[in-house]
Design a protein around this motif. Structure first.
Motif, PDB file in Angstrom:
ATOM      1  N   ALA A 117       0.839  -1.204   0.000  1.00 60.47           N
ATOM      2  CA  ALA A 117       0.000   0.000   0.000  1.00 60.47           C
ATOM      3  C   ALA A 117       0.872   1.251   0.000  1.00 60.47           C
ATOM      4  CB  ALA A 117      -0.937  -0.007   1.210  1.00 60.47           C
ATOM      5  N   ARG A 118       1.951   1.224   0.779  1.00 57.06           N
ATOM      6  CA  ARG A 118       2.887   2.351   0.796  1.00 57.06           C
ATOM      7  C   ARG A 118       3.616   2.471  -0.543  1.00 57.06           C
ATOM      8  NH1 ARG A 118       5.778   3.737   5.317  1.00 57.06           N
ATOM      9  NH2 ARG A 118       6.984   4.976   3.819  1.00 57.06           N
ATOM     10  N   ALA A 119       4.015   1.338  -1.113  1.00 54.97           N
ATOM     11  CA  ALA A 119       4.718   1.344  -2.398  1.00 54.97           C
ATOM     12  C   ALA A 119       3.824   1.930  -3.491  1.00 54.97           C
ATOM     13  CB  ALA A 119       5.171  -0.065  -2.770  1.00 54.97           C
ATOM     14  N   ALA A 120       2.551   1.536  -3.495  1.00 55.76           N
ATOM     15  CA  ALA A 120       1.612   2.053  -4.492  1.00 55.76           C
ATOM     16  C   ALA A 120       1.463   3.560  -4.368  1.00 55.76           C
ATOM     17  CB  ALA A 120       0.256   1.370  -4.342  1.00 55.76           C
ATOM     18  N   GLN A 121       1.420   4.032  -3.142  1.00 56.60           N
ATOM     19  CA  GLN A 121       1.312   5.471  -2.875  1.00 56.60           C
ATOM     20  C   GLN A 121       2.517   6.218  -3.459  1.00 56.60           C
ATOM     21  OE1 GLN A 121       1.637   6.630   1.326  1.00 56.60           O
ATOM     22  NE2 GLN A 121      -0.348   7.660   1.140  1.00 56.60           N
ATOM     23  N   GLN A 122       3.705   5.660  -3.257  1.00 59.42           N
ATOM     24  CA  GLN A 122       4.922   6.309  -3.766  1.00 59.42           C
ATOM     25  C   GLN A 122       5.003   6.240  -5.288  1.00 59.42           C
ATOM     26  OE1 GLN A 122       8.620   5.777  -1.782  1.00 59.42           O
ATOM     27  NE2 GLN A 122       7.687   5.452   0.216  1.00 59.42           N
ATOM     28  N   LEU A 123       4.583   5.124  -5.875  1.00 62.84           N
ATOM     29  CA  LEU A 123       4.614   5.002  -7.330  1.00 62.84           C
ATOM     30  C   LEU A 123       3.679   6.015  -7.993  1.00 62.84           C
ATOM     31  CD1 LEU A 123       4.712   1.130  -7.668  1.00 62.84           C
ATOM     32  CD2 LEU A 123       6.488   2.692  -8.446  1.00 62.84           C
ATOM     33  N   SER A 124       2.532   6.265  -7.374  1.00 62.63           N
ATOM     34  CA  SER A 124       1.584   7.217  -7.965  1.00 62.63           C
ATOM     35  C   SER A 124       2.164   8.629  -7.973  1.00 62.63           C
ATOM     36  CB  SER A 124       0.246   7.186  -7.213  1.00 62.63           C
ATOM     37  OG  SER A 124       0.386   7.707  -5.904  1.00 62.63           O
ATOM     38  N   VAL A 125       2.954   8.957  -6.948  1.00 61.08           N
ATOM     39  CA  VAL A 125       3.618  10.266  -6.906  1.00 61.08           C
ATOM     40  C   VAL A 125       4.570  10.414  -8.087  1.00 61.08           C
ATOM     41  CG1 VAL A 125       5.283  11.657  -5.585  1.00 61.08           C
ATOM     42  CG2 VAL A 125       3.386  10.536  -4.409  1.00 61.08           C
ATOM     43  N   HIS A 126       5.192   9.297  -8.487  1.00 58.23           N
ATOM     44  CA  HIS A 126       6.139   9.307  -9.605  1.00 58.23           C
ATOM     45  C   HIS A 126       5.470   8.934 -10.935  1.00 58.23           C
ATOM     46  CE1 HIS A 126       8.854   8.973  -6.076  1.00 58.23           C
ATOM     47  NE2 HIS A 126       9.582   9.812  -6.796  1.00 58.23           N
ATOM     48  N   HIS A 127       4.141   9.057 -10.961  1.00 60.23           N
ATOM     49  CA  HIS A 127       3.367   8.842 -12.194  1.00 60.23           C
ATOM     50  C   HIS A 127       3.557   7.432 -12.764  1.00 60.23           C
ATOM     51  CE1 HIS A 127       2.604  13.110 -11.914  1.00 60.23           C
ATOM     52  NE2 HIS A 127       3.894  13.339 -11.905  1.00 60.23           N
ATOM     53  N   LEU A 128       3.651   6.455 -11.843  1.00 61.53           N
ATOM     54  CA  LEU A 128       3.671   5.048 -12.236  1.00 61.53           C
ATOM     55  C   LEU A 128       2.457   4.383 -11.584  1.00 61.53           C
ATOM     56  CD1 LEU A 128       7.447   4.113 -11.892  1.00 61.53           C
ATOM     57  CD2 LEU A 128       6.095   3.977 -13.987  1.00 61.53           C
ATOM     58  N   PRO A 129       1.288   4.574 -12.153  1.00 66.62           N
ATOM     59  CA  PRO A 129       0.071   4.093 -11.490  1.00 66.62           C
ATOM     60  C   PRO A 129       0.016   2.576 -11.390  1.00 66.62           C
ATOM     61  CG  PRO A 129      -0.421   4.813 -13.715  1.00 66.62           C
ATOM     62  CD  PRO A 129       1.001   5.188 -13.457  1.00 66.62           C
ATOM     63  N   VAL A 130      -0.526   2.106 -10.278  1.00 63.24           N
ATOM     64  CA  VAL A 130      -0.741   0.679 -10.063  1.00 63.24           C
ATOM     65  C   VAL A 130      -2.138   0.335 -10.579  1.00 63.24           C
ATOM     66  CG1 VAL A 130      -0.979  -1.116  -8.295  1.00 63.24           C
ATOM     67  CG2 VAL A 130       0.826   0.622  -8.100  1.00 63.24           C
ATOM     68  N   HIS A 131      -2.226  -0.698 -11.403  1.00 60.98           N
ATOM     69  CA  HIS A 131      -3.524  -1.099 -11.950  1.00 60.98           C
ATOM     70  C   HIS A 131      -4.459  -1.551 -10.828  1.00 60.98           C
ATOM     71  CE1 HIS A 131      -6.468  -2.797 -14.714  1.00 60.98           C
ATOM     72  NE2 HIS A 131      -6.461  -3.884 -13.965  1.00 60.98           N
ATOM     73  N   GLN A 132      -3.919  -2.372  -9.903  1.00 58.86           N
ATOM     74  CA  GLN A 132      -4.742  -2.811  -8.770  1.00 58.86           C
ATOM     75  C   GLN A 132      -3.869  -3.300  -7.628  1.00 58.86           C
ATOM     76  OE1 GLN A 132      -7.760  -5.808  -9.587  1.00 58.86           O
ATOM     77  NE2 GLN A 132      -9.049  -5.014  -7.964  1.00 58.86           N
ATOM     78  N   LEU A 133      -4.315  -3.005  -6.409  1.00 60.96           N
ATOM     79  CA  LEU A 133      -3.727  -3.575  -5.205  1.00 60.96           C
ATOM     80  C   LEU A 133      -4.542  -4.795  -4.793  1.00 60.96           C
ATOM     81  CD1 LEU A 133      -2.979  -0.574  -2.794  1.00 60.96           C
ATOM     82  CD2 LEU A 133      -1.333  -2.288  -3.528  1.00 60.96           C
ATOM     83  N   VAL A 134      -3.840  -5.860  -4.381  1.00 61.29           N
ATOM     84  CA  VAL A 134      -4.502  -7.049  -3.848  1.00 61.29           C
ATOM     85  C   VAL A 134      -3.926  -7.268  -2.452  1.00 61.29           C
ATOM     86  CG1 VAL A 134      -4.890  -9.527  -4.115  1.00 61.29           C
ATOM     87  CG2 VAL A 134      -4.824  -8.049  -6.142  1.00 61.29           C
ATOM     88  N   LEU A 135      -4.723  -6.964  -1.431  1.00 60.28           N
ATOM     89  CA  LEU A 135      -4.260  -7.011  -0.050  1.00 60.28           C
ATOM     90  C   LEU A 135      -4.961  -8.132   0.692  1.00 60.28           C
ATOM     91  CD1 LEU A 135      -4.326  -3.167   0.745  1.00 60.28           C
ATOM     92  CD2 LEU A 135      -2.467  -4.533  -0.255  1.00 60.28           C
ATOM     93  N   ILE A 136      -4.166  -9.034   1.252  1.00 60.24           N
ATOM     94  CA  ILE A 136      -4.697 -10.166   2.003  1.00 60.24           C
ATOM     95  C   ILE A 136      -4.375  -9.947   3.483  1.00 60.24           C
ATOM     96  CG2 ILE A 136      -4.794 -12.676   2.197  1.00 60.24           C
ATOM     97  CD1 ILE A 136      -5.508 -11.541  -0.641  1.00 60.24           C
ATOM     98  N   ALA A 137      -5.409  -9.777   4.294  1.00 58.22           N
ATOM     99  CA  ALA A 137      -5.253  -9.561   5.743  1.00 58.22           C
ATOM    100  C   ALA A 137      -4.178  -8.520   6.053  1.00 58.22           C
ATOM    101  CB  ALA A 137      -4.935 -10.888   6.440  1.00 58.22           C
ATOM    102  N   PRO A 138      -4.301  -7.311   5.491  1.00 64.54           N
ATOM    103  CA  PRO A 138      -3.245  -6.311   5.686  1.00 64.54           C
ATOM    104  C   PRO A 138      -3.132  -5.852   7.138  1.00 64.54           C
ATOM    105  CG  PRO A 138      -5.171  -5.300   4.680  1.00 64.54           C
ATOM    106  CD  PRO A 138      -5.425  -6.772   4.696  1.00 64.54           C
ATOM    107  N   ALA A 139      -1.908  -5.526   7.535  1.00 71.02           N
ATOM    108  CA  ALA A 139      -1.624  -5.121   8.920  1.00 71.02           C
ATOM    109  C   ALA A 139      -2.004  -3.652   9.121  1.00 71.02           C
ATOM    110  CB  ALA A 139      -0.150  -5.359   9.229  1.00 71.02           C
ATOM    111  N   VAL A 140      -3.292  -3.408   9.287  1.00 77.24           N
ATOM    112  CA  VAL A 140      -3.770  -2.017   9.310  1.00 77.24           C
ATOM    113  C   VAL A 140      -3.537  -1.308  10.639  1.00 77.24           C
ATOM    114  CG1 VAL A 140      -5.535  -2.472   7.563  1.00 77.24           C
ATOM    115  CG2 VAL A 140      -6.130  -2.687   9.981  1.00 77.24           C
TER     116      VAL A 140
END
Length: 209
Positions: A117-140
């Motif tokens: 989730a953090r990696a996706a956030q950083q990639l979007s800042v650098h204009h590398l959008p993630v098509h989809q996140l798949v999170l299994i029991a994430p440590a929220v």
């Protein structure tokens, strides 16, 4: 059958141990899968991680699982989620360079879900959008989990004893984020891996990538 390649990728704390599962046709997407908490024995050999990897490869994706710094043959030591995000970004950039600018799926289990989730956030800042996140029991609750895109696939066990369903609901509620709940399932989805595989597979079967 997918080809399995073991690779050492130069990372921010030394080399990272990566295993790539490559379909026998040209990949139509890239999936990078992150493992659970290293200090609790988490590695890329975790059953949920290997199940996700095989599922993505069967869908025709180039699927890469890897060991965070200090795990297995990966250099360095545990960095409480900070350096691990850099590790995930390093493997993602390697995959994009190796297999082309394909739709990108980031997936993670437990601690690995937080990292992705953090990696996706950083990639979007650098204009590398993630098509989809798949999170299994994430440590929220154990880490500062960021908000995630509305199309995130979030799967959780009703009886998760590590990350409670109530805590995940509380995190997801303000984002209006749907959760796929497996009744009776615990954190490691014992006896439910085939069901987990089907949920992920079904999510992507009708998608135009």
């Amino acid at each position: 059958m997918p080809t399995i390649e073991k690779v050492s990728v130069p990372g921010p704390a030394g080399t990272l141990e990566v295993v790539a599962h490559i379909p026998d046709v040209a990949p139509r997407a890239i999936a990078v899968i992150a493992h659970p908490l290293p200090t609790m024995g988490g590695t890329m050999e975790n059953k949920i991680v290997t199940t996700l990897t095989k599922t993505f490869a069967e869908l025709g994706f180039a699927a890469l699982r890897f060991n965070f710094r200090g795990v297995g043959a990966s250099s360095g030591e545990f960095d409480n989620g900070i350096g691990e995000v850099e590790d995930a970004l390093t493997v993602t950039r390697y995959a994009l360079g190796e297999y082309g600018n394909l739709p990108l799926i980031l997936s993670g289990f437990s601690f690995g879900g937080y990292v992705q989730a953090r990696a996706a956030q950083q990639l979007s800042v650098h204009h590398l959008p993630v098509h989809q996140l798949v999170l299994i029991a994430p440590a929220v609750t154990r880490y500062p989990m960021p908000p995630v895109p509305h199309n995130t696939l979030l799967v959780h066990g009703e009886l998760d004893e590590v990350v409670s369903l109530a805590d995940v609901m509380q995190w997801a509620r303000p984002q209006h984020l749907p959760i796929v709940v497996l009744p009776g399932a615990v954190h490691f989805f014992h006896g439910r891996l085939e069901q987990l595989k089907e949920i992920v597979r079904h999510n992507f079967m009708g998608q135009a990538l």
